[in-house]
Structures are given as C-alpha cells and as structure tokens.
Write an enzyme that holds these catalytic residues in place. Structure first.
Site, mmCIF file in Angstrom:
data_model
loop_
_atom_site.group_PDB
_atom_site.id
_atom_site.type_symbol
_atom_site.label_atom_id
_atom_site.label_comp_id
_atom_site.label_asym_id
_atom_site.label_seq_id
_atom_site.Cartn_x
_atom_site.Cartn_y
_atom_site.Cartn_z
ATOM 1 N N GLY A 31 0.811 -1.220 0.000
ATOM 2 C CA GLY A 31 0.000 0.000 0.000
ATOM 3 C C GLY A 31 0.839 1.261 0.000
ATOM 4 C CG ASN A 32 2.234 5.362 1.491
ATOM 5 O OD1 ASN A 32 3.365 5.766 1.302
ATOM 6 N ND2 ASN A 32 1.253 6.176 1.776
ATOM 7 C CG ASP A 35 3.243 8.411 -10.254
ATOM 8 O OD1 ASP A 35 2.074 8.276 -9.801
ATOM 9 O OD2 ASP A 35 3.675 9.496 -10.697
ATOM 10 N N GLY A 36 5.222 4.336 -9.039
ATOM 11 C CA GLY A 36 5.914 3.070 -9.317
ATOM 12 C C GLY A 36 4.942 1.904 -9.220
ATOM 13 C CG HIS A 37 3.143 0.819 -5.503
ATOM 14 N ND1 HIS A 37 3.442 1.860 -4.654
ATOM 15 C CD2 HIS A 37 3.718 -0.284 -4.965
ATOM 16 C CE1 HIS A 37 4.156 1.406 -3.636
ATOM 17 N NE2 HIS A 37 4.343 0.117 -3.802
ATOM 18 N N GLY A 148 8.593 -4.998 -8.627
ATOM 19 C CA GLY A 148 9.508 -3.941 -9.064
ATOM 20 C C GLY A 148 10.962 -4.392 -9.006
ATOM 21 C CB VAL A 177 8.737 4.298 -11.535
ATOM 22 C CG1 VAL A 177 8.155 5.677 -11.853
ATOM 23 C CG2 VAL A 177 8.077 3.236 -12.418
#
Ligand code: PAF
Length: 292
Positions: A31-32, A35-37, A148, A177
C-alpha cells in the site's frame, strides 16, 4: 472503482469465474501507493485480463525495531489511485486473515541468496517476504505476478521460490520508476526531510557513475567502490551496502580486479542500500556490455 475484498474466501469466489478463459495478474504491495506501483498495474494489464492488487503491510517481514507500526496505511487513497489505472480487485486482508497464528510456525526460507545484501542487516526479512508471497500466490493463483526491480534481491528470491516450489506463475520484473531528479520512487521516501530529499538523488548518480566506469577504464572494482562509498558517506548517508554482483547475485572478485566486457563478461548489477535520516533507500543499476 476496483472491488475491495478483505477475506480470502470472498476474493477467491470473485475471481473464480474468470479462471477458465481469462488471465489473472497479481500485483503484491504494502500500500501507500505511488507512481511506481501504478506502473506495476499498467504492466499487469498488458499481460492479463483481470488485475488483482494486494495491499497488506506484512508484519513478518519487519524486524524488531523496524517501521511496521509507523508504515503509512492509506487504503482509501490507494483504492482511488488504483481506479485511475483500471485495477479490477483489491485484496486488503487484516493480519488475522493472513496469519491465523502469528508468527506462523510454517516458514518459507530461500537459503543462501537471502544471507547477503539486505539479508545481512535484515536477517528475517526475506523469510517474511517468502511466506507472504507464497500465501498470496496460493490465494490468488495468478497466471502472472509483477514485482519492481528496485527490490532486486527480492525479485531474484521470488523467481527462485517459483522455480523451487513449482508455481505455475510467470514473474515479471518491472523497471524502476524514478522522480525527475533520478531518485527511485519508494513509499519510504516520505520519511526524508526537505534537505534529505535534495541529497537523496546522489545515490542514483553514484550508481550511474560506477556503471560507466566499470569495464570502461579497467580500474579495480574495489578502488572504484571505495571511492564511491567515500562520496556517499560524505554526502550524509550511512551505507548498509554498496556492492557489485553478477546479475544472478553471485559474488564477484572485486579485490584488485577489473571487468572486461570483451571477454565474455556476464551482466552485472551494482546494488546499494543506505540510510538517509530515517529513510533506508534502495537502488540498483544493471551493467551490461552496452552500458559501459
Ligand atoms: O515489495 C513489497 O512491497 C513487499 O515486500 C511485498 C512483495 C508486497 C510482500 O509484502
């Protein structure tokens, strides 16, 4: 808006009808979301019809004294962000749902690969990642899962887990990212003060600097690494590790050795973990014959 499920049985029932004809992707997160997620979800959508994002701050991967209690929990904001990229389901279990017994007596240990790099200062971390990812794989039974590349060691461990436990899941590593100034996006970046945030991109600059020199001017790796460590420390970081490994995370002789990509040199990766104030930052850079 994605459908949110907090219970394993409800999530399983919701996605069961898709299994016969559609591909399901899993994007595991704590969570939190940043943009990478969201990029992980974009990639998931290229490989599957239905995207499930799990949001679970996993207690078993935090060591004593680490930031489990203060780790930001922002479920409503996360779900709103996931709606913008078209995630289909959010799985947000509570701790009891995931761990009927805590700590779980069953362990998933990935062996030697966990004993280096992050595993040296976080000796129980990857056992926690191993069990939670195994559970998520069993709960969702996805065709594909996206992780990632910023967590390079984690990704390597998960690939090993899939191989050794015969999961029929394709694992995709998503490129890091970065913010405009090069800092790798991370939920923990919000622990940085304003001035630390200005300093933080130095880590990536140093990785790029090393990547260009490794194999380029044939300086011994230990000399290059020592100079880099010195600069990072002078900038205010406390280094956990800065190391060069093969892309498979095998050790490399660095003492007095240089790299020659003309002589069948395999791909390498430079990895760093360093504290800046309250934030432990991670980054890495692949080095191939084309990079140098
Ligand atoms: O990379 C993370 O956010 C976590 O380690 C993961 C894979 C979601 C497991 O809790």
């Amino acid at each position: 808006m994605p459908m949110i499920h907090h219970h394993i049985s409800a999530l399983r029932a919701a996605i069961q009808p898709y299994r016969a004809a559609q591909r399901i992707a899993l994007v595991p997160t704590m969570g939190n979301l940043h943009d990478g997620h969201l990029e992980l979800v974009n990639i998931a959508k290229q490989h599957a019809d239905i995207v499930v994002v799990s949001i679970f701050v996993n207690p078993t991967q935090f060591g004593v004294g680490e930031d489990f209690d203060s780790y930001p929990r922002t479920l409503d904001e996360d779900v709103a962000k996931l709606a913008t990229v078209g995630a289909d389901y959010v799985f947000a279990p509570n701790i009891d749902e995931m761990y009927p017994v805590l700590p779980p007596p069953t362990t998933v240990r990935a062996g030697a690969i966990t004993e280096q790099l992050c595993g040296k200062t976080r000796p129980t971390h990857f056992d926690g990642v191993g069990i939670v990812v195994s559970k998520l794989f069993n709960i969702v039974q996805p065709n594909v899962a996206i992780f990632g590349q910023k967590d390079y060691q984690q990704l390597a461990i998960i690939k090993q887990l899939v191989r050794d436990l015969s999961y029929s899941i394709e694992i995709i590593g998503a490129p890091i990212v970065r913010a405009a100034d090069g800092l790798a996006l991370s939920s923990r970046n919000q622990y940085l003060s304003e001035s630390e945030r200005q300093t933080a991109p130095i880590l990536q600059q140093e990785l790029q600097y090393l990547a260009k020199r490794i194999g380029g001017n044939h300086q011994p790796l230990d000399v290059l690494l020592a100079a880099s460590r010195q600069r990072i420390t002078s900038a205010g970081f406390v280094i956990d590790y800065l190391d060069i490994k093969t892309a498979q995370l095998d050790s490399l002789k660095t003492d007095g050795s240089s790299v020659n990509f003309n002589e069948n040199q395999q791909d390498l990766v430079i990895l760093v973990a360093a504290w800046l104030g309250r934030a432990r930052l991670l980054d890495n850079q692949l080095v191939t014959a084309n990079t140098v």
